[in-house]
Scaffold this motif. Structure first.
Motif, PDB file in Angstrom:
ATOM      1  N   LYS A 142       0.836  -1.207   0.000  1.00  0.00           N
ATOM      2  CA  LYS A 142       0.000   0.000   0.000  1.00  0.00           C
ATOM      3  C   LYS A 142       0.871   1.257   0.000  1.00  0.00           C
TER       4      LYS A 142
ATOM      5  N   SER B  77      -3.310   5.644  -1.141  1.00  0.00           N
ATOM      6  CA  SER B  77      -3.807   4.373  -1.677  1.00  0.00           C
ATOM      7  C   SER B  77      -5.321   4.412  -1.867  1.00  0.00           C
ATOM      8  N   ARG B  78      -6.038   5.252  -1.128  1.00  0.00           N
ATOM      9  CA  ARG B  78      -7.484   5.425  -1.354  1.00  0.00           C
ATOM     10  C   ARG B  78      -7.731   5.981  -2.761  1.00  0.00           C
TER      11      ARG B  78
ATOM     12  N   ALA C 192      -6.974   3.272  -5.277  1.00  0.00           N
ATOM     13  CA  ALA C 192      -8.041   2.263  -5.327  1.00  0.00           C
ATOM     14  C   ALA C 192      -9.210   2.759  -6.161  1.00  0.00           C
TER      15      ALA C 192
ATOM     16  N   GLN D  46      -4.890  -0.399  -2.521  1.00  0.00           N
ATOM     17  CA  GLN D  46      -5.992  -0.605  -1.580  1.00  0.00           C
ATOM     18  C   GLN D  46      -5.897   0.434  -0.478  1.00  0.00           C
ATOM     19  N   THR D  47      -7.031   0.926  -0.018  1.00  0.00           N
ATOM     20  CA  THR D  47      -7.054   1.940   1.032  1.00  0.00           C
ATOM     21  C   THR D  47      -6.275   1.470   2.260  1.00  0.00           C
TER      22      THR D  47
ATOM     23  N   ALA E 138      -2.987   3.548   3.076  1.00  0.00           N
ATOM     24  CA  ALA E 138      -1.682   4.222   3.073  1.00  0.00           C
ATOM     25  C   ALA E 138      -1.862   5.678   2.660  1.00  0.00           C
TER      26      ALA E 138
ATOM     27  N   GLY F 285       1.991   2.955   5.380  1.00  0.00           N
ATOM     28  CA  GLY F 285       0.893   2.038   5.120  1.00  0.00           C
ATOM     29  C   GLY F 285       0.632   1.183   6.341  1.00  0.00           C
TER      30      GLY F 285
ATOM     31  N   SER G 154      -1.852  -2.343   7.826  1.00  0.00           N
ATOM     32  CA  SER G 154      -2.682  -3.484   7.492  1.00  0.00           C
ATOM     33  C   SER G 154      -3.069  -4.204   8.768  1.00  0.00           C
TER      34      SER G 154
ATOM     35  N   GLY H  48      -9.757  -1.051   5.426  1.00  0.00           N
ATOM     36  CA  GLY H  48      -8.969  -0.009   4.780  1.00  0.00           C
ATOM     37  C   GLY H  48      -9.131   1.336   5.470  1.00  0.00           C
TER      38      GLY H  48
ATOM     39  N   GLU I 171      -6.105   3.387   7.178  1.00  0.00           N
ATOM     40  CA  GLU I 171      -5.820   4.763   6.774  1.00  0.00           C
ATOM     41  C   GLU I 171      -5.866   5.712   7.968  1.00  0.00           C
TER      42      GLU I 171
END
Length: 141
Positions: A59, A70-71, A74, A98-99, A101, A116, A118, A122, A126
């Motif tokens: 991310k 990353s949002r 995505a 992918q959301t 980051a 980022g 995980s 997401g 974030e």
């Protein structure tokens, strides 16, 4: 010319993980990359699955490589899936739109890197990234 320091990256990590604990999220991993996509710092909480560091890195790497959160990536991927699949292949799997980051910028807007996370949704990932960046006095983007 400012750069992201190890001290800032460690402060960011600690604040992001503290935000995750305060919100009651599942165990998280957080990764901070510099402006060239190189690892600056990373932590994986006890109980976080083995893939969390890799996902958080993907991310953050995608965000810093493309200069967007990353949002945003995505959302762009929804409209152009073939391009983003090709980007992931070209990046040898390091690119994950992918959301979860955000970019890290200094007060003048200069790109310093990305963070980022995980482990949660997401949106949760974030949010802890944004909290971490705020704790450093830098700007999340």
């Amino acid at each position: 010319m400012s750069t992201l320091t190890l001290a800032q990256a460690n402060t960011l990590l600690a604040a992001a993980l503290a935000a995750a604990r305060a919100a009651g999220h599942a165990p998280m991993a957080v990764v901070v990359l510099d402006e060239a996509g190189h690892l600056k710092a990373a932590q994986r909480e006890d109980g976080a699955s083995m893939f969390r560091i890799d996902i958080a890195t993907g991310k953050a790497w995608g965000a810093v490589a493309m200069g967007a959160s990353s949002r945003v990536l995505a959302e762009r991927a929804k409209g152009n899936p073939n391009f983003f699949t090709t980007l992931a292949d070209t990046a040898k799997g390091r690119f994950l739109p992918q959301t979860g980051a955000v970019l890290i910028r200094d007060g003048s807007g200069r790109l310093l890197g990305a963070v980022g996370a995980s482990g949660g949704s997401g949106d949760e990932d974030e949010a802890i990234c944004i909290a971490g960046v705020a704790a450093t006095g830098l700007v999340a983007g």
